[in-house]
Design a protein around this motif. Structure first.
Motif, short mmCIF file in Angstrom:
data_model
loop_
_atom_site.label_atom_id
_atom_site.label_comp_id
_atom_site.label_asym_id
_atom_site.label_seq_id
_atom_site.Cartn_x
_atom_site.Cartn_y
_atom_site.Cartn_z
N ASP A 1 0.72 -4.45 -4.93
CA ASP A 1 1.18 -4.65 -3.55
C ASP A 1 0.09 -5.24 -2.66
O ASP A 1 0.38 -6.05 -1.78
CB ASP A 1 1.68 -3.33 -2.97
N GLN B 1 2.11 1.74 -4.11
CA GLN B 1 1.93 2.33 -2.77
C GLN B 1 0.50 2.29 -2.25
O GLN B 1 0.27 2.58 -1.07
CB GLN B 1 2.45 3.78 -2.72
N HIS C 1 -0.07 1.19 1.39
CA HIS C 1 0.67 -0.06 1.52
C HIS C 1 1.24 -0.26 2.93
O HIS C 1 1.13 -1.34 3.52
CB HIS C 1 1.79 -0.11 0.48
N HIS C 2 1.85 0.76 3.49
CA HIS C 2 2.52 0.61 4.78
C HIS C 2 1.54 0.33 5.93
O HIS C 2 1.94 -0.11 6.99
CB HIS C 2 3.36 1.86 5.10
N PRO D 1 6.72 -4.21 5.01
CA PRO D 1 6.51 -3.36 3.83
C PRO D 1 7.39 -3.73 2.64
O PRO D 1 7.01 -3.53 1.50
CB PRO D 1 6.83 -1.95 4.34
#
Length: 339
Positions: free
Chosen positions: A163, A193, A200-201, A207
């Motif tokens: 990610d 994640q 990640h967020h 996202p």
């Protein structure tokens, strides 16, 4: 065509042989990585070692849908991808030990597993580094067909990355070029994640990574990366699309790594609650329960698979330990291709 989420009630077009192959591959990957951790802490391996525990459904679900003539490009978390592509466990383990019998002749180590024989294009230490390489592999597949007029089936390339990579330039440039030239490539985002220590967020304005595909005009889909059958189903559709000349696909697999970023990572940034929630969705236990509950195989059948894997790993450790070290006189031996 695809759906963004694959419904649990869908009938998976997987034969019993494929089911057992998927289970074998996932269990092999998990136990291989556990063995790597054991050897690392015993001082048998050196440098950075990034393990794959928890993400097995993505590797097995995608790579086992490929053919031998297809290509796979990995990241620094590459051991299990190599195993799924068919690189023998003994050669991968010997490489991790830095031995001459390793698949990269002991010159690559954990982050640079490579095998020309199995069309495994290698692991790469820097994020995003492998995406243009995978793009080149997909381009040569098209070149062979359109320019060299080869009659063989179009080879597909699968490119794995995390990610954190999807905010880097190589990602966007390669998506653009893949669509422009309708290349037979599948971009697999293993969204576990975390990008090392960055959630990640907290690092991206959008996202949902699969939505980024829309800007470049290729299909983008999200799948449960903890369910091997769902991953396998989406992968097969994308592979068939690429092989038929319809171009690339972006797949975001939502998954989780059960260990720290590397074996040197104390893993203190993630909460115990978060880890517990994801571990409860262990892809191997989930798949095993599915097989048993649907009476596809018996407990004894699965035990035979697990026993066979133990024997493979016992042999590969013995092979790695007893294999010779690279000769210092061969320091420059593999810098250039032989004539």
């Amino acid at each position: 065509m695809f759906k963004n989420f694959i419904d649990n009630t869908d009938q998976y077009s997987v034969s019993k042989i494929e089911l057992l192959d998927l289970y074998h591959d996932m269990v092999l990957g998990r136990n291989f990585e556990d063995l790597c951790a054991k050897m690392y802490y015993k001082g048998k391996m050196f440098g950075f070692v990034h393990l794959y525990n928890g993400q097995e459904a993505v590797s097995s679900g995608v790579i086992k849908a490929l053919k031998h003539t297809d290509y796979v490009c990995s990241t620094y978390r590459d051991h299990v991808h190599a195993l799924s592509k068919g690189v023998p466990a003994r050669e991968v383990m010997a490489e991790l030990f830095g031995k001459e019998t390793g698949c990269s002749k002991g010159r690559g180590g954990s982050m640079h597993i490579f095998s020309a024989q199995y069309n495994f294009l290698g692991g790469f230490a820097f994020i995003g580094e492998g995406i243009p390489v995978a793009l080149g592999a997909a381009f040569q597949s098209i070149y062979r067909k359109q320019v060299l007029q080869e009659t063989s089936e179009l080879s597909v390339t699968v490119c794995f990355f995390g990610d954190g990579t999807t905010n880097n330039g190589q990602f966007f440039e390669s998506l653009n070029m893949a669509v422009l030239w309708k290349l037979p490539i599948i971009f697999i985002v293993e969204n576990n994640q975390w990008a090392i220590g960055m959630a990640h967020h907290r690092s991206t304005s959008v996202p949902e990574i699969y939505k980024k595909a829309k800007a470049f005009g290729l299909p983008g889909f999200e799948v449960d990366g903890m369910n091997v059958l769902e991953v396998n189903k989406v992968a097969k559709e994308a592979i068939n699309r690429a092989r038929s000349g319809k171009g690339p696909t972006l797949i975001e697999a939502l998954t989780y790594r059960f260990r720290g970023h590397s074996l040197a990572d104390p893993d203190e940034l993630r909460t115990a609650q978060e880890k517990k929630m994801w571990i409860a969705r262990d892809p191997i236990l989930r798949f095993k329960n599915y097989i048993l509950e649907n009476k596809l195989f018996s407990t004894e059948d699965l035990y035979k698979v697990e026993k066979e894997i133990k024997e493979i790993l016992d042999e590969c450790i013995e092979f790695a330990i007893t294999s010779p070290e690279p000769n210092v006189n061969d320091l420059y031996k593999y810098l250039f291709a032989d004539n």
